[in-house]
Design a protein around this motif. Structure first.
Motif, PDB file in Angstrom:
ATOM      1  N   ASP A 113      80.857 -49.631  95.733  1.00  0.00           N
ATOM      2  CA  ASP A 113      80.563 -50.648  94.727  1.00  0.00           C
ATOM      3  C   ASP A 113      80.084 -49.951  93.455  1.00  0.00           C
ATOM      4  N   ILE A 114      80.842 -50.099  92.382  1.00  0.00           N
ATOM      5  CA  ILE A 114      80.541 -49.365  91.151  1.00  0.00           C
ATOM      6  C   ILE A 114      79.323 -49.905  90.411  1.00  0.00           C
ATOM      7  N   ARG A 115      78.839 -51.073  90.811  1.00  0.00           N
ATOM      8  CA  ARG A 115      77.582 -51.555  90.224  1.00  0.00           C
ATOM      9  C   ARG A 115      76.397 -50.821  90.853  1.00  0.00           C
ATOM     10  N   GLU A 116      76.499 -50.544  92.146  1.00  0.00           N
ATOM     11  CA  GLU A 116      75.422 -49.856  92.862  1.00  0.00           C
ATOM     12  C   GLU A 116      75.516 -48.346  92.712  1.00  0.00           C
ATOM     13  N   THR A 117      76.741 -47.825  92.702  1.00  0.00           N
ATOM     14  CA  THR A 117      76.991 -46.391  92.602  1.00  0.00           C
ATOM     15  C   THR A 117      78.016 -46.154  91.498  1.00  0.00           C
ATOM     16  N   PRO A 118      77.573 -45.948  90.263  1.00  0.00           N
ATOM     17  CA  PRO A 118      78.525 -45.748  89.163  1.00  0.00           C
ATOM     18  C   PRO A 118      79.459 -44.565  89.417  1.00  0.00           C
ATOM     19  N   LEU A 119      80.637 -44.630  88.821  1.00  0.00           N
ATOM     20  CA  LEU A 119      81.587 -43.531  88.948  1.00  0.00           C
ATOM     21  C   LEU A 119      80.974 -42.242  88.428  1.00  0.00           C
ATOM     22  N   GLU A 120      81.246 -41.156  89.116  1.00  0.00           N
ATOM     23  CA  GLU A 120      80.798 -39.849  88.621  1.00  0.00           C
ATOM     24  C   GLU A 120      81.550 -39.554  87.328  1.00  0.00           C
ATOM     25  N   ASP A 121      80.928 -38.787  86.442  1.00  0.00           N
ATOM     26  CA  ASP A 121      81.536 -38.484  85.152  1.00  0.00           C
ATOM     27  C   ASP A 121      82.922 -37.864  85.297  1.00  0.00           C
ATOM     28  N   ALA A 122      83.067 -36.925  86.214  1.00  0.00           N
ATOM     29  CA  ALA A 122      84.354 -36.249  86.386  1.00  0.00           C
ATOM     30  C   ALA A 122      85.442 -37.239  86.827  1.00  0.00           C
ATOM     31  N   LEU A 123      85.102 -38.145  87.733  1.00  0.00           N
ATOM     32  CA  LEU A 123      86.071 -39.136  88.197  1.00  0.00           C
ATOM     33  C   LEU A 123      86.416 -40.113  87.083  1.00  0.00           C
ATOM     34  N   LEU A 124      85.422 -40.569  86.345  1.00  0.00           N
ATOM     35  CA  LEU A 124      85.672 -41.484  85.233  1.00  0.00           C
ATOM     36  C   LEU A 124      86.564 -40.815  84.193  1.00  0.00           C
ATOM     37  N   ASP A 125      86.305 -39.555  83.898  1.00  0.00           N
ATOM     38  CA  ASP A 125      87.127 -38.824  82.928  1.00  0.00           C
ATOM     39  C   ASP A 125      88.576 -38.690  83.412  1.00  0.00           C
ATOM     40  N   ARG A 126      88.764 -38.383  84.697  1.00  0.00           N
ATOM     41  CA  ARG A 126      90.126 -38.294  85.262  1.00  0.00           C
ATOM     42  C   ARG A 126      90.843 -39.633  85.176  1.00  0.00           C
ATOM     43  N   ALA A 127      90.126 -40.699  85.520  1.00  0.00           N
ATOM     44  CA  ALA A 127      90.725 -42.031  85.496  1.00  0.00           C
ATOM     45  C   ALA A 127      91.088 -42.429  84.068  1.00  0.00           C
ATOM     46  N   LEU A 128      90.212 -42.153  83.118  1.00  0.00           N
ATOM     47  CA  LEU A 128      90.505 -42.475  81.723  1.00  0.00           C
ATOM     48  C   LEU A 128      91.668 -41.644  81.196  1.00  0.00           C
ATOM     49  N   GLU A 129      91.742 -40.387  81.606  1.00  0.00           N
ATOM     50  CA  GLU A 129      92.843 -39.525  81.186  1.00  0.00           C
ATOM     51  C   GLU A 129      94.172 -40.062  81.719  1.00  0.00           C
ATOM     52  N   GLN A 130      94.168 -40.533  82.957  1.00  0.00           N
ATOM     53  CA  GLN A 130      95.401 -41.015  83.587  1.00  0.00           C
ATOM     54  C   GLN A 130      95.771 -42.430  83.138  1.00  0.00           C
ATOM     55  N   PHE A 131      94.787 -43.319  83.039  1.00  0.00           N
ATOM     56  CA  PHE A 131      95.087 -44.732  82.785  1.00  0.00           C
ATOM     57  C   PHE A 131      94.716 -45.213  81.381  1.00  0.00           C
ATOM     58  N   ALA A 132      93.915 -44.448  80.657  1.00  0.00           N
ATOM     59  CA  ALA A 132      93.462 -44.784  79.293  1.00  0.00           C
ATOM     60  C   ALA A 132      92.892 -46.193  79.240  1.00  0.00           C
ATOM     61  N   GLU A 133      93.331 -46.987  78.273  1.00  0.00           N
ATOM     62  CA  GLU A 133      92.785 -48.332  78.078  1.00  0.00           C
ATOM     63  C   GLU A 133      93.101 -49.284  79.230  1.00  0.00           C
ATOM     64  N   LYS A 134      94.099 -48.951  80.041  1.00  0.00           N
ATOM     65  CA  LYS A 134      94.445 -49.806  81.183  1.00  0.00           C
ATOM     66  C   LYS A 134      93.311 -49.898  82.192  1.00  0.00           C
ATOM     67  N   LEU A 135      92.382 -48.957  82.132  1.00  0.00           N
ATOM     68  CA  LEU A 135      91.246 -48.959  83.058  1.00  0.00           C
ATOM     69  C   LEU A 135      90.268 -50.093  82.740  1.00  0.00           C
ATOM     70  N   VAL A 136      90.322 -50.612  81.516  1.00  0.00           N
ATOM     71  CA  VAL A 136      89.453 -51.721  81.109  1.00  0.00           C
ATOM     72  C   VAL A 136      90.199 -53.035  81.337  1.00  0.00           C
TER      73      VAL A 136
END
Length: 105
Positions: free
Chosen positions: A26-49
């Motif tokens: 649950d990302i409200r209880e356990t926020p994404l780690e910075d490295a994972l968030l950066d990978r996801a943003l790199e791969q999906f960009a604005e689609k992640l929002v």
């Protein structure tokens, strides 16, 4: 396999039920780690929002104009769900037929 989402999200629960041995984080209880968030943003960009969410509709124009990384840090529920990390580190976003087929379901 890890599923990043919300425990009260129906789509996340469907994915969890379909993927044997998967763990829902649950990302409200356990926020994404910075490295994972950066990978996801790199791969999906604005689609992640998720711009169709109730949270998004509640934001003013100035808030919406912020970078996706900052928005997701301040409003975890804005992330399109689920974000699935496979055992080999591949990231998949959403729970569509395409993602299900990629996972062999």
């Amino acid at each position: 396999m890890k599923i990043y989402g919300l425990k009260n999200c129906d789509t996340c629960r469907k994915a969890l039920k379909s993927l044997d041995g998967a763990v829902l984080i649950d990302i409200r209880e356990t926020p994404l780690e910075d490295a994972l968030l950066d990978r996801a943003l790199e791969q999906f960009a604005e689609k992640l929002v998720n711009t169709r969410s109730t949270t998004w509709r509640g934001l003013d124009d100035a808030e919406r104009a912020r970078p996706p990384r900052d928005l997701l840090r301040d409003h975890p529920a804005l992330m399109k769900r689920p974000l699935i990390e496979t055992a080999d580190g591949e990231l998949l976003l959403g729970w569509t037929r395409t993602q299900q087929q990629a996972l062999g379901i």
